[in-house]
Write a protein that holds these residues in place. Structure first.
Motif, PDB file in Angstrom:
ATOM      1  N   TRP A 291       0.835  -1.227   0.000  1.00  0.00           N
ATOM      2  CA  TRP A 291       0.000   0.000   0.000  1.00  0.00           C
ATOM      3  C   TRP A 291       0.856   1.257   0.000  1.00  0.00           C
ATOM      4  N   TRP A 292       2.124   1.150   0.330  1.00  0.00           N
ATOM      5  CA  TRP A 292       3.061   2.260   0.123  1.00  0.00           C
ATOM      6  C   TRP A 292       3.570   2.247  -1.314  1.00  0.00           C
TER       7      TRP A 292
ATOM      8  N   PRO B  95       1.036   4.050  -4.282  1.00  0.00           N
ATOM      9  CA  PRO B  95       1.158   5.486  -4.579  1.00  0.00           C
ATOM     10  C   PRO B  95       2.590   5.887  -4.929  1.00  0.00           C
TER      11      PRO B  95
ATOM     12  N   GLY C 182       3.105   5.555  -8.549  1.00  0.00           N
ATOM     13  CA  GLY C 182       2.522   6.706  -9.234  1.00  0.00           C
ATOM     14  C   GLY C 182       3.428   7.924  -9.142  1.00  0.00           C
TER      15      GLY C 182
ATOM     16  N   TYR D  68      -0.743   1.055 -12.250  1.00  0.00           N
ATOM     17  CA  TYR D  68      -1.242   0.771 -10.897  1.00  0.00           C
ATOM     18  C   TYR D  68      -1.404  -0.718 -10.634  1.00  0.00           C
TER      19      TYR D  68
END
Lengths: 278, 81
Positions: free
Chosen positions: A28-29, A32, A35, A225
């Protein structure tokens, strides 16, 4: 009642799925952060092309010095970006045998599993030339950075072959991805003959670089993603030199076919990426 | 100045030498892609080779519309004038 697919016991699934079964390594780190890497690359490309490289371009009238400066800037930026990606934890990488790259007249041929392979190679070799897809010379992020470097476009076979031959003969080190595009996942690399042809025209030595990405990511048609459940590891391994001389005994079209077949089997012998241990 | 027959002979010799084809395969009507399996990279080699044979710098742009051996012979004939 059948268990939902994602709850299937690991033992019953192929090895490839097993290592993807659980989100780990800070998933979950990394999502992003991946991105963010695309944003940083885009901004970096613009800053480099519009603010930094114009200095290189106008610093001297000597075209080859201008190119050397521009390449050094591009390479430093890419090396920084590789370190940035590792630093914020979206990937790891290792590079084996890098001291054998960068020799005069050396043609480096690499397979192309992911979007970012070239970042590691060009980041390592400040003065290398590179055959770049023609579309990137038109892309807003990369266009201005590429124009001042004198990198070779694959626009037409004739222009590419002669520009690459000249670069090698003048002692430059040249990077090519002979597949022409990223490898389709889980298939063996297919090499276009252009690289073999160029090698026989001008290379002093041919050096393969085998690139593995485990688990696979950033392959063709994969959105940014869709990151792997585990942090990807890039393993770049410099293979043994291939001597072009024996292939020059035959006429160029025959010799380049033979060389291309031999290079293809070198890359096929490294095996499909999924069979490698993680 | 060479006649078209002389040019055809030199072109056929070049194709036979470079691509290890039988001379009989190289007819005026033979198409490069389909009949002789000469692709765009081979074409670069062939044009470079013919440039040496005819001792003339040639631009591949002049060969863009060449489809068969006869087209090639006529292009070379036009270039020598």
């Amino acid at each position: 009642m059948a268990a939902p697919a994602h709850r299937m016991p690991a033992a019953g699934r192929p090895a490839r799925d097993r290592q993807h079964a659980r989100r780990a390594d800070g998933y979950w780190w990394r999502l992003p952060a991946t991105g963010l890497c695309f944003v940083v690359f885009g901004l970096g490309g613009l800053v480099l092309g519009m603010l930094i490289l114009p200095f290189a371009r106008f610093s001297t009238f000597d075209v080859s010095r201008r190119q050397r400066r521009a390449r050094a800037c591009v390479s430093a930026a890419l090396a920084f970006f590789a370190g940035f990606m590792r630093g914020i934890g979206v990937l790891r990488y290792s590079f084996e045998g890098r001291e054998r790259l960068g020799r005069p007249g050396q043609l480096i041929v690499a397979n192309h599993p992911t979007l970012i392979d070239v970042i590691f190679l060009l980041g390592l070799l400040p003065q290398a030339n590179c055959v770049v897809k023609a579309a990137l010379f038109a892309h807003p992020v990369t266009r201005s950075a590429l124009r001042s470097t004198g990198y070779i476009t694959n626009n037409t076979a004739d222009e590419m072959i002669h520009a690459a031959e000249d670069a090698l003969r003048s002692g430059e080190c040249l990077i090519m991805f002979p597949e022409g595009t990223r490898t389709t996942p889980d298939t063996a690399p297919r090499l276009h003959r252009g690289a073999a042809n160029i090698a026989l025209r001008g290379a002093s030595v041919i050096t393969p670089v085998f690139i593995r990405c485990i688990p696979p990511t950033l392959s063709k048609r994969e959105p940014w993603y869709r990151i792997p459940f585990r942090r990807p590891m890039f393993i770049l391994e410099v293979g043994a030199d291939v001597d072009p001389a024996p292939y020059r005994a035959a006429p160029l079209p025959i010799g380049s076919r033979k060389l291309n077949d031999d290079l293809t089997s070198l890359f096929r012998d490294m095996g499909p990426m999924r069979n490698l241990p993680s | 100045m060479k006649t078209q027959e002389e040019i055809f002979g030199l072109v056929r010799d070049a194709i036979v030498e470079l691509f290890e084809l039988e001379p009989a395969q190289v007819t005026p009507q033979a198409r490069f892609n389909e009949d002789l399996e000469i692709d765009s990279i081979d074409a670069v080699d062939l044009v470079d080779h013919l440039g040496r044979v005819f001792q003339r710098k040639v631009s591949p742009r002049e060969f863009r519309n060449v489809r068969n051996v006869q087209d090639l012979v006529q292009t070379i004939d036009r270039l020598q004038q």
